[in-house]
Write an enzyme that holds these catalytic residues in place. Sequence first.
Site, PDB file in Angstrom:
ATOM      1  N   SER A 258       0.952  -1.120   0.029  1.00  0.00           N
ATOM      2  CA  SER A 258      -0.478   0.222  -0.281  1.00  0.00           C
ATOM      3  C   SER A 258       1.145   1.350   0.196  1.00  0.00           C
ATOM      4  CB  SER A 258      -1.160   0.015   1.160  1.00  0.00           C
ATOM      5  OG  SER A 258      -1.683   0.590   1.188  1.00  0.00           O
TER       6      SER A 258
ATOM      7  N   ASP B 265     -10.008  -5.887  -2.892  1.00  0.00           N
ATOM      8  CA  ASP B 265      -9.777  -4.857  -2.479  1.00  0.00           C
ATOM      9  C   ASP B 265     -10.062  -3.249  -2.374  1.00  0.00           C
ATOM     10  OD1 ASP B 265      -7.803  -2.390  -1.270  1.00  0.00           O
ATOM     11  OD2 ASP B 265      -6.067  -3.172  -2.340  1.00  0.00           O
TER      12      ASP B 265
ATOM     13  N   HIS C 166      -7.806  -6.119   0.777  1.00  0.00           N
ATOM     14  CA  HIS C 166      -6.165  -5.906   1.429  1.00  0.00           C
ATOM     15  C   HIS C 166      -5.569  -5.906   2.887  1.00  0.00           C
ATOM     16  CE1 HIS C 166      -4.010  -1.812   0.655  1.00  0.00           C
ATOM     17  NE2 HIS C 166      -4.019  -1.390   1.714  1.00  0.00           N
TER      18      HIS C 166
END
Lengths: 278, 278
Positions: free
Chosen positions: B147, B223, B256
């Site tokens: 991320s 995600d 995620h």
Amino acid sequence: MQLISNARAFGGEQRVYRHRSSSTGTDMDVAVFLPEEALRGELCPTLFYLSGLTCTWENVTVKGGAQRPAADHGMIFIAPDTSPRGEGVADDEAYDLGQGAGFYVNATQEPWAAHFRMEDYVARELPKLLAESLPVDADAIGVTGHSMGGHGALTLAMRHPDVFRSLSAFAPITNPLDCPWGHKALGAYLGEDRAKWAEHDACELARSRGFRGDILIDQGQADGFLEEQLKPWAFDAACREAGIDLTLRLLGGYDHSYYFISTFMEDHVAWHAQRLFG
Amino acid sequence: MQLISNARAFGGEQRVYRHRSSSTGTDMDVAVFLPEEALRGELCPTLFYLSGLTCTWENVTVKGGAQRPAADHGMIFIAPDTSPRGEGVADDEAYDLGQGAGFYVNATQEPWAAHFRMEDYVARELPKLLAESLPVDADAIGVTGHSMGGHGALTLAMRHPDVFRSLSAFAPITNPLDCPWGHKALGAYLGEDRAKWAEHDACELARSRGFRGDILIDQGQADGFLEEQLKPWAFDAACREAGIDLTLRLLGGYDHSYYFISTFMEDHVAWHAQRLFG
């Protein structure tokens, strides 16, 4: 069972369910890893992991590394909570009594008797509920656990051989009759009659009931609880006396943490897979 | 470097060190997994993992499952913090600015400029410090991240090809010039001149600087940040334009979380091992 969360992992799904428990009279959360085979509806061998003091379903689920080997073997992996929780449930300020410290017994003493019925919950209610709701093969359930949960695995497997067919443990409390954690918890939950404690002491159960299968125990040599609380040599002696086939690995340098557990999780999942399949 | 904790894991040791950072002017904690080979003093290829918003060294260290493949390959695995922290360090109430959200840049704007120098810390100071103190092979360091940390991996590898020889990312922010997280953080840390932002945008860097090696990116299709914040197709287009050899895996059903990361960690460690050994 109400689905609280769901995330794909290793080709399967890591779920958390909440359900009303008739054993504890509370809502209980339980983590369930379903491999791809289970998502297709195939009945799967299933491993229960009983956690240690202060833990919930979450510790082993996020830190134990069980999903990869469970997916490899096509096994379901179940992580129950360690006690009833919530408002109206008795508790204690200490970490080793009350919420987070159910010790996998049915309490008979106040203020615990109303909700602390973790033996009924883990060994009777939950296997039945899971087999009704998910592709858990009720004839192929194994149990393992860590520390207090290792005590739970050893004692529940010997007390419920019709439910748990294979058995292992990480750094279990093996002899609560002879350690401070055991004295405190079993005294509080079961009262001062030590004959009652013996029914939940792995060493005593090895001699009184035995176990028809073989047992794997892993124990770190750098575990700070080893000498005072865990005492694997007591269980080793009891197994030799009872003719139980125990593999006890005393592992140099490893401590009591999930770094230790995750290192050997693959071996434990494989141990159960070899005994539950076929 | 002061050793804060140490636990054996997968035949190696999982350590956490604290050290004074000349880049940030603060104490910084960093997690270091040393495989058996490193404990014997052998120089080892090393993988940096840069974490995402709100994380510290701890998230990937306890949940990422990197130790097993790192031990299998004989690689050192490094997890730095995501920002300076502590009293006297500027912060913001939001989770995506300030402490826990350093974005791997050297801030030029107040109140951040004094301590938020995460590019200097991760790409200059830490590799040097680790190579001086531990058997880190300074000529065989790779970088990955998740991320915000995926953004860090991509941008730092392209900005410091002399330091980072191999590159991958999990669900990276690929185009901060064109997403809310990027606008907010780069605006706060670097000011309103977008030409400065472009120097820390992976898509822009792919076109302006390129990368001499190949790149692996894994991205979950479930995600929740995919469309608004992560935009891997922007980086995919930039790599094709720039002639960079990108493998982009858009993985059905994955989100995620660290369940996603741990599922594919083994592939990323193997990717770096194949490129750093020999």
